[in-house]
Scaffold this motif. Structure first.
Motif, PDB file in Angstrom:
ATOM      1  N   TYR A 153       0.730  -1.152  -0.059  1.00  0.00           N
ATOM      2  CA  TYR A 153       0.097   0.023   0.020  1.00  0.00           C
ATOM      3  C   TYR A 153       0.918   1.376   0.033  1.00  0.00           C
ATOM      4  N   PHE A 154       0.437   2.430  -0.578  1.00  0.00           N
ATOM      5  CA  PHE A 154       1.119   3.729  -0.837  1.00  0.00           C
ATOM      6  C   PHE A 154       0.553   4.705  -0.180  1.00  0.00           C
ATOM      7  N   ASP A 155       1.054   5.691   0.336  1.00  0.00           N
ATOM      8  CA  ASP A 155       0.452   6.965   0.491  1.00  0.00           C
ATOM      9  C   ASP A 155      -0.172   7.768  -0.440  1.00  0.00           C
ATOM     10  N   TYR A 156      -1.076   8.762  -0.260  1.00  0.00           N
ATOM     11  CA  TYR A 156      -1.636   9.417  -1.167  1.00  0.00           C
ATOM     12  C   TYR A 156      -0.418   9.985  -2.291  1.00  0.00           C
ATOM     13  N   ASP A 157      -0.879  10.210  -3.398  1.00  0.00           N
ATOM     14  CA  ASP A 157      -0.077  10.769  -4.363  1.00  0.00           C
ATOM     15  C   ASP A 157       1.489  10.427  -4.198  1.00  0.00           C
ATOM     16  N   ARG A 182      -9.231   9.356  -7.104  1.00  0.00           N
ATOM     17  CA  ARG A 182      -8.768  11.175  -7.280  1.00  0.00           C
ATOM     18  C   ARG A 182      -7.804  11.341  -8.384  1.00  0.00           C
ATOM     19  N   GLY A 183      -7.907  12.399  -9.402  1.00  0.00           N
ATOM     20  CA  GLY A 183      -7.043  12.559 -10.532  1.00  0.00           C
ATOM     21  C   GLY A 183      -7.532  12.228 -11.691  1.00  0.00           C
ATOM     22  N   GLY A 184      -6.829  12.474 -13.004  1.00  0.00           N
ATOM     23  CA  GLY A 184      -7.471  12.059 -14.332  1.00  0.00           C
ATOM     24  C   GLY A 184      -6.832  10.931 -14.451  1.00  0.00           C
ATOM     25  N   LYS A 221      -7.115   3.840 -11.988  1.00  0.00           N
ATOM     26  CA  LYS A 221      -7.959   3.591 -11.006  1.00  0.00           C
ATOM     27  C   LYS A 221      -9.044   2.817 -11.590  1.00  0.00           C
ATOM     28  N   GLU A 222      -8.821   2.232 -12.472  1.00  0.00           N
ATOM     29  CA  GLU A 222      -9.764   1.235 -13.109  1.00  0.00           C
ATOM     30  C   GLU A 222     -10.314   0.001 -12.410  1.00  0.00           C
ATOM     31  N   LYS A 223      -9.473  -0.527 -11.521  1.00  0.00           N
ATOM     32  CA  LYS A 223      -9.759  -1.742 -10.835  1.00  0.00           C
ATOM     33  C   LYS A 223      -9.618  -1.315  -9.072  1.00  0.00           C
ATOM     34  N   PRO A 224     -10.636  -0.754  -8.823  1.00  0.00           N
ATOM     35  CA  PRO A 224     -10.614  -0.578  -7.481  1.00  0.00           C
ATOM     36  C   PRO A 224     -10.640  -1.787  -6.489  1.00  0.00           C
ATOM     37  N   ALA A 225      -9.848  -1.847  -5.153  1.00  0.00           N
ATOM     38  CA  ALA A 225     -10.076  -3.019  -4.527  1.00  0.00           C
ATOM     39  C   ALA A 225     -11.423  -2.646  -3.665  1.00  0.00           C
ATOM     40  N   VAL A 226     -11.661  -1.715  -3.348  1.00  0.00           N
ATOM     41  CA  VAL A 226     -12.686  -1.309  -2.534  1.00  0.00           C
ATOM     42  C   VAL A 226     -13.515  -0.151  -3.246  1.00  0.00           C
ATOM     43  N   ASP A 232     -10.666   5.684   4.002  1.00  0.00           N
ATOM     44  CA  ASP A 232     -10.290   4.184   4.278  1.00  0.00           C
ATOM     45  C   ASP A 232     -10.517   3.428   3.069  1.00  0.00           C
ATOM     46  N   ALA A 233     -11.523   3.462   2.151  1.00  0.00           N
ATOM     47  CA  ALA A 233     -11.656   2.816   1.005  1.00  0.00           C
ATOM     48  C   ALA A 233     -10.490   3.269  -0.239  1.00  0.00           C
ATOM     49  N   MET A 234     -10.193   4.661  -0.100  1.00  0.00           N
ATOM     50  CA  MET A 234      -9.103   4.964  -0.956  1.00  0.00           C
ATOM     51  C   MET A 234      -7.898   4.621  -0.733  1.00  0.00           C
ATOM     52  N   ALA A 235      -7.407   4.433   0.572  1.00  0.00           N
ATOM     53  CA  ALA A 235      -6.222   3.827   1.033  1.00  0.00           C
ATOM     54  C   ALA A 235      -6.144   2.464   0.436  1.00  0.00           C
ATOM     55  N   LYS A 236      -6.990   1.719   0.554  1.00  0.00           N
ATOM     56  CA  LYS A 236      -6.979   0.307   0.138  1.00  0.00           C
ATOM     57  C   LYS A 236      -6.890   0.368  -1.498  1.00  0.00           C
ATOM     58  N   ASN A 237      -7.149   1.450  -2.075  1.00  0.00           N
ATOM     59  CA  ASN A 237      -7.040   1.389  -3.660  1.00  0.00           C
ATOM     60  C   ASN A 237      -5.718   1.868  -4.201  1.00  0.00           C
ATOM     61  N   ARG A 238      -4.777   2.330  -3.180  1.00  0.00           N
ATOM     62  CA  ARG A 238      -3.739   2.725  -3.364  1.00  0.00           C
ATOM     63  C   ARG A 238      -2.578   1.649  -3.289  1.00  0.00           C
ATOM     64  N   ARG A 239      -2.207   1.006  -4.120  1.00  0.00           N
ATOM     65  CA  ARG A 239      -1.652  -0.130  -4.032  1.00  0.00           C
ATOM     66  C   ARG A 239      -0.809  -0.919  -5.059  1.00  0.00           C
TER      67      ARG A 239
END
Length: 172
Positions: free
Chosen positions: A70-74, A110-112, A148-153, A159-166
């Motif tokens: 998992y990664f931090d935002y941006d 978030r983001g284009g 952002k095409e395949k979100p995990a959550v 919390d949901a976005m943190a699980k998708n930054r991976r």
């Protein structure tokens, strides 16, 4: 006359440099830790960090929880708590040269589209580079981005976005 002025200027410049003391250079600590308190004997003032080790069977592919970084935002910097996970997967790949992985980079919503594809690629490449530093051969690793095409959550909560930054390590 010009040479004399040039030599004099150079001498003044060099004498100014020689008076700079490098023993007492001020260091600004931006890590958030207190460097004045030593972390224990032999740590040189560096605070101890808890590192979780991941047990591995060299023939068994780690479960999904041990294949996601998992990664931090941006950001595409690998956090220290995921180093053991990368080492475990690298050991498995080094033990069996026939195994290959695709490292899939993902972002939150978030983001284009183009930005997120690029960020997802950087995340996948960061994990690939870390595994390469552990000794995994280049032909065993492939870095791909889904942005952002395949979100995990699903969802727009932090919390949901943190699980998708991976970045997911997917065995082939």
């Amino acid at each position: 006359m010009k040479h004399l002025v040039l030599v004099a200027s150079l001498a003044v410049l060099l004498s100014a440099c020689s008076s700079t003391k490098l023993d007492n250079v001020p260091v600004e600590d931006k890590s958030g830790s207190n460097m004045a308190q030593p972390g224990g004997p032999g740590t040189g003032g560096v605070p101890e960090r808890n590192v979780t080790t991941v047990a591995t069977n060299p023939n068994k592919v780690p479960d999904v929880a041990n294949r996601v970084v998992y990664f931090d935002y941006d950001s595409y910097a690998i956090r220290p708590e995921f180093q053991a996970l990368i080492e475990t997967n690298a050991k498995l790949l080094k033990a069996d040269k026939s195994k290959k992985v695709a490292i899939e980079g993902h972002t939150d919503e978030r983001g284009g589209r183009e930005y997120n594809l690029a960020l997802g690629q950087k995340r996948a490449e960061a994990v690939k580079r870390a595994m390469g530093l552990q000794g995994v051969t280049e032909n065993q690793l492939e870095a791909v981005s889904f942005g952002k095409e395949k979100p995990a959550v699903a969802g727009s909560t932090e919390d949901a976005m943190a699980k998708n930054r991976r970045a997911e390590i997917s065995y082939r």
